[in-house]
Design a protein around this motif. Structure first.
Motif, mmCIF file in Angstrom:
data_model
loop_
_atom_site.group_PDB
_atom_site.id
_atom_site.type_symbol
_atom_site.label_atom_id
_atom_site.label_comp_id
_atom_site.label_asym_id
_atom_site.label_seq_id
_atom_site.Cartn_x
_atom_site.Cartn_y
_atom_site.Cartn_z
ATOM 1 N N ALA A 253 0.826 -1.198 0.000
ATOM 2 C CA ALA A 253 0.000 0.000 0.000
ATOM 3 C C ALA A 253 0.863 1.252 0.000
ATOM 4 C CB ALA A 253 -0.928 -0.005 1.199
ATOM 5 N N ALA A 254 1.947 1.222 0.784
ATOM 6 C CA ALA A 254 2.854 2.375 0.818
ATOM 7 C C ALA A 254 3.488 2.601 -0.540
ATOM 8 C CB ALA A 254 3.916 2.165 1.888
ATOM 9 N N SER A 255 3.848 1.513 -1.211
ATOM 10 C CA SER A 255 4.489 1.625 -2.523
ATOM 11 C C SER A 255 3.521 2.170 -3.572
ATOM 12 C CB SER A 255 5.007 0.258 -2.963
ATOM 13 O OG SER A 255 5.584 0.327 -4.247
ATOM 14 N N GLN A 256 2.273 1.736 -3.526
ATOM 15 C CA GLN A 256 1.309 2.104 -4.565
ATOM 16 C C GLN A 256 0.653 3.468 -4.342
ATOM 17 O OE1 GLN A 256 -1.599 -0.937 -5.336
ATOM 18 N NE2 GLN A 256 -0.081 -2.583 -5.464
ATOM 19 N N ARG A 257 0.415 3.835 -3.069
ATOM 20 C CA ARG A 257 -0.316 5.081 -2.826
ATOM 21 C C ARG A 257 0.087 5.721 -1.503
ATOM 22 N NH1 ARG A 257 -4.790 3.489 0.324
ATOM 23 N NH2 ARG A 257 -4.982 1.227 0.472
ATOM 24 N N GLY A 258 1.387 5.741 -1.255
ATOM 25 C CA GLY A 258 1.888 6.290 -0.002
ATOM 26 C C GLY A 258 1.510 7.739 0.222
ATOM 27 N N ALA A 259 1.653 8.580 -0.798
ATOM 28 C CA ALA A 259 1.324 9.998 -0.648
ATOM 29 C C ALA A 259 -0.155 10.196 -0.347
ATOM 30 C CB ALA A 259 1.727 10.755 -1.908
ATOM 31 N N GLU A 260 -0.996 9.409 -1.005
ATOM 32 C CA GLU A 260 -2.439 9.504 -0.761
ATOM 33 C C GLU A 260 -2.783 9.106 0.664
ATOM 34 O OE1 GLU A 260 -6.402 6.954 -1.987
ATOM 35 O OE2 GLU A 260 -4.748 7.069 -3.428
ATOM 36 N N ILE A 261 -2.157 8.037 1.150
ATOM 37 C CA ILE A 261 -2.405 7.581 2.527
ATOM 38 C C ILE A 261 -1.939 8.641 3.510
ATOM 39 C CG2 ILE A 261 -1.746 5.867 4.261
ATOM 40 C CD1 ILE A 261 -1.630 3.820 1.958
ATOM 41 N N ALA A 262 -0.783 9.230 3.270
ATOM 42 C CA ALA A 262 -0.266 10.264 4.170
ATOM 43 C C ALA A 262 -1.232 11.438 4.250
ATOM 44 C CB ALA A 262 1.104 10.731 3.688
ATOM 45 N N GLN A 263 -1.721 11.851 3.111
ATOM 46 C CA GLN A 263 -2.654 12.976 3.075
ATOM 47 C C GLN A 263 -3.951 12.628 3.803
ATOM 48 O OE1 GLN A 263 -3.734 14.223 -0.871
ATOM 49 N NE2 GLN A 263 -4.728 16.090 -0.181
ATOM 50 N N GLY A 264 -4.446 11.413 3.580
ATOM 51 C CA GLY A 264 -5.674 10.995 4.247
ATOM 52 C C GLY A 264 -5.512 10.898 5.747
ATOM 53 N N PHE A 265 -4.338 10.431 6.182
ATOM 54 C CA PHE A 265 -4.086 10.318 7.617
ATOM 55 C C PHE A 265 -4.063 11.687 8.274
ATOM 56 C CE2 PHE A 265 -0.905 10.177 11.112
ATOM 57 C CZ PHE A 265 -1.647 9.424 12.001
ATOM 58 N N THR A 282 -2.245 6.495 16.153
ATOM 59 C CA THR A 282 -0.962 5.909 15.786
ATOM 60 C C THR A 282 -1.052 5.378 14.366
ATOM 61 O OG1 THR A 282 -1.672 3.854 16.875
ATOM 62 C CG2 THR A 282 -0.160 5.253 18.100
ATOM 63 N N LEU A 283 0.054 5.525 13.636
ATOM 64 C CA LEU A 283 0.132 5.061 12.257
ATOM 65 C C LEU A 283 1.419 4.284 12.069
ATOM 66 C CD1 LEU A 283 -1.110 5.217 9.336
ATOM 67 C CD2 LEU A 283 0.475 7.131 8.951
ATOM 68 N N PHE A 284 1.313 3.012 11.686
ATOM 69 C CA PHE A 284 2.477 2.149 11.446
ATOM 70 C C PHE A 284 2.781 2.138 9.951
ATOM 71 C CE2 PHE A 284 0.699 0.819 15.439
ATOM 72 C CZ PHE A 284 1.795 0.497 16.222
ATOM 73 N N VAL A 285 4.001 2.525 9.591
ATOM 74 C CA VAL A 285 4.387 2.615 8.179
ATOM 75 C C VAL A 285 5.706 1.869 7.968
ATOM 76 C CG1 VAL A 285 3.231 4.833 7.923
ATOM 77 C CG2 VAL A 285 5.675 4.773 8.463
ATOM 78 N N PRO A 286 5.920 1.298 6.780
ATOM 79 C CA PRO A 286 7.179 0.594 6.518
ATOM 80 C C PRO A 286 8.333 1.582 6.300
ATOM 81 C CG PRO A 286 5.815 0.618 4.543
ATOM 82 C CD PRO A 286 4.988 1.225 5.632
ATOM 83 N N MET A 291 7.102 6.908 3.183
ATOM 84 C CA MET A 291 5.952 7.352 3.960
ATOM 85 C C MET A 291 6.333 8.431 4.974
ATOM 86 S SD MET A 291 2.987 5.962 3.152
ATOM 87 C CE MET A 291 2.106 6.377 4.632
ATOM 88 N N VAL A 292 7.467 8.251 5.631
ATOM 89 C CA VAL A 292 7.898 9.243 6.612
ATOM 90 C C VAL A 292 8.097 10.592 5.935
ATOM 91 C CG1 VAL A 292 9.777 9.906 8.172
ATOM 92 C CG2 VAL A 292 8.911 7.561 8.189
ATOM 93 N N GLU A 293 8.730 10.568 4.778
ATOM 94 C CA GLU A 293 8.960 11.815 4.049
ATOM 95 C C GLU A 293 7.636 12.441 3.604
ATOM 96 O OE1 GLU A 293 12.485 9.354 4.185
ATOM 97 O OE2 GLU A 293 10.439 8.933 3.494
ATOM 98 N N ALA A 294 6.705 11.609 3.140
ATOM 99 C CA ALA A 294 5.410 12.130 2.710
ATOM 100 C C ALA A 294 4.659 12.774 3.867
ATOM 101 C CB ALA A 294 4.577 11.012 2.090
#
Length: 494
Positions: A253-265, A282-286, A291-294
């Motif tokens: 999920a992070a690979s395919q839509r990491g920026a979208e997930i970050a924005q949604g979070f 809390t948000l667990f990311v690989p 993801m951290v950068e996003a």
């Protein structure tokens, strides 16, 4: 248009012992005639309250804005939700399925080894209920909110303990509710407003009260739960206390839509200035997937005022404590994170640190703060999920090919609602909703405070054995005058 006096005209004073006694006596007197109303008649009462609230919106909304700092658009949407759920419970009453009516006819050849008697089972109201209003939803979880709506729908009179965060709105809303019920023909004592911590606790201790409901903090809810259970006659107490609502992002999920997930979070944890009980804390990311950068680069919304001074003070205390923890660093932060109003904060830690100190790092921070945790391998996620106490929600962002069955199974044990590729904020009022979870999310994991199943909290089953037709409740009679769905001899009645 409904006309009510401005809240400033009459202050909401603590309920005295004498006043409380009158209200308790009235609720007890109302219990039998309210329970005796046919479901459709109680539905009419709920519709009347909903109609009057809608008509009073232009007077209620400004008072709510003044006392809660919430924007008018949000409050109008919440009032719409509040009147919708009143009407939805009306529909539930007219359907009759909530009664769970069951009929077993006598059977001399019953294969258990002994004859079966004629048994008929139905749900009945528990009796007067004390409801403790919440601060963060001044309509939907307050005077005319879901607890009140579901208790009245069940046929249980309500004593509503007003929240100190919006006393004027509480008084105005209560005036609308009581006048609507009175004009619709509800028994006197069906609903009453009480004020003050002492009055709320005294009502919960009173033997005439048969159940309690609460939405708020863990300490406050636990204290009331202990009161309800230490009575000579313990009663059910349905408390919604606290939740961290963890979210897990898979590598795919992070690979395919990491920026979208970050924005949604970011949108989810800052919604309502982070004052939703379902806020993902809390948000667990690989690690190594951007993801951290996003999240670091995501635009944070501007600071928004919190509901009241007590919540502001509690928020800054918890955030200051989290920021002093050496296992946490600041990932992103708005201007004035400890100011009033506070800018949003994202904190960062690792899976190893979370496993070392889960209780401290999972502390609920009621406001616009969340913690991001990086993990090295998806095999760590089940162990990390196991560190959580009971939750209202848990979320997984993944793909259909992700091997997360074990993680989902753990989260289903930990939470009342498990979310896939969405965010938990925004609790739909509907038939299949579950807003509850294992302690400390709630004090009664088998119940929900949102959705039509919430009515079940204020009902109890009674079985009638061997009774003649004229002495049975209408839902259990052979001719089924209410037309309710029933289970007859183990089969759904046509």
């Amino acid at each position: 248009m409904t006309t009510i006096a401005p809240a400033s005209a009459v202050a909401l004073q603590p309920t005295t012992d004498a006043e409380l006694e009158q209200l308790l006596a009235a609720a007890q007197t109302a219990a039998a005639p309210l329970a005796a109303l046919r479901p459709a008649e109680r539905a009419r009462l709920l519709d009347a309250v909903a109609d009057r609230l809608d008509a009073a919106a232009d007077q209620l909304i400004p008072e709510a804005e003044q006392e809660t700092h919430l924007p008018g658009a949000r409050l109008r949407g919440e009032l719409k939700r509040t009147t919708f759920q009143l009407r939805l419970f009306g529909e539930e009453l007219r359907d009759g399925g909530y009664l769970d009516a069951r009929i077993d006819h006598a059977d001399a050849e019953w294969p258990m080894g002994a004859p079966r008697p004629d048994l008929r089972r139905v749900r009945v109201p528990v009796g007067p209920v004390v409801v403790f209003a919440a601060s963060n939803f001044p309509f939907a979880f307050s005077v005319a909110g879901g607890d009140t709506a579901s208790a009245l729908a069940a046929g249980s009179p309500v004593l509503l303990k007003a929240h100190s965060g919006h006393p004027g709105l509480s008084r105005l809303t209560a005036e609308v509710v009581t006048s609507a019920l009175r004009e619709a023909g509800a028994p006197d004592g069906t609903f009453a407003l009480i004020a003050g911590t002492a009055a709320g606790a005294a009502a919960l201790r009173d033997p005439r009260v048969k159940a309690g409901a609460f939405t708020g903090s863990i300490p406050g809810g636990r204290a009331l739960f202990d009161i309800a259970n230490s009575r000579p006659e313990p009663i059910p107490f349905f408390g919604e206390l606290g939740s961290n609502n963890p979210a897990f992002v898979t590598e795919a999920a992070a690979s395919q839509r990491g920026a979208e997930i970050a924005q949604g979070f970011v949108g989810s944890f800052t919604m309502g200035a982070g004052q939703f009980c379902t806020k993902p804390g809390t948000l667990f990311v690989p690690a190594g997937y951007g993801m951290v950068e996003a999240l670091r680069d995501a635009a944070l919304p501007p600071a928004a005022p919190l509901l009241n001074e007590r919540i502001q003070s509690g928020y800054t205390d918890v955030l200051a404590n989290l920021q002093s923890n050496p296992r946490l660093t600041v990932l992103a932060q708005g201007a004035g994170p400890l100011a009033d109003p506070p800018g949003p904060t994202l904190l960062l830690t690792t899976a190893a640190d979370m496993l070392s100190e889960p209780h401290a790092l999972q502390t609920e921070c009621f406001g616009p703060t969340a913690v991001v945790i990086t993990y090295d391998d998806e095999s760590q996620l089940p162990e990390l999920a196991e560190t959580f106490e009971g939750q209202l929600t848990a979320t997984v962002h993944g793909t259909d090919s992700c091997q997360v069955a074990e993680l989902v199974e753990i989260l289903a044990r930990k939470a009342g609602r498990v979310v896939w590729n969405q965010w938990p904020t925004g609790v739909s009022v509907t038939y299949a909703q579950q807003h509850g979870g294992p302690y400390p999310a709630t004090t009664a994991a088998g119940s929900t405070s949102v959705g039509t199943a919430a009515i079940e909290r204020f009902l109890r089953p009674v079985a009638y054995q061997g009774f003649p037709q004229h002495l049975l409740p209408e839902a259990l009679r052979g001719d089924n005058p209410l037309g309710v769905p029933r289970l007859v001899d183990g089969r759904r009645e046509a």
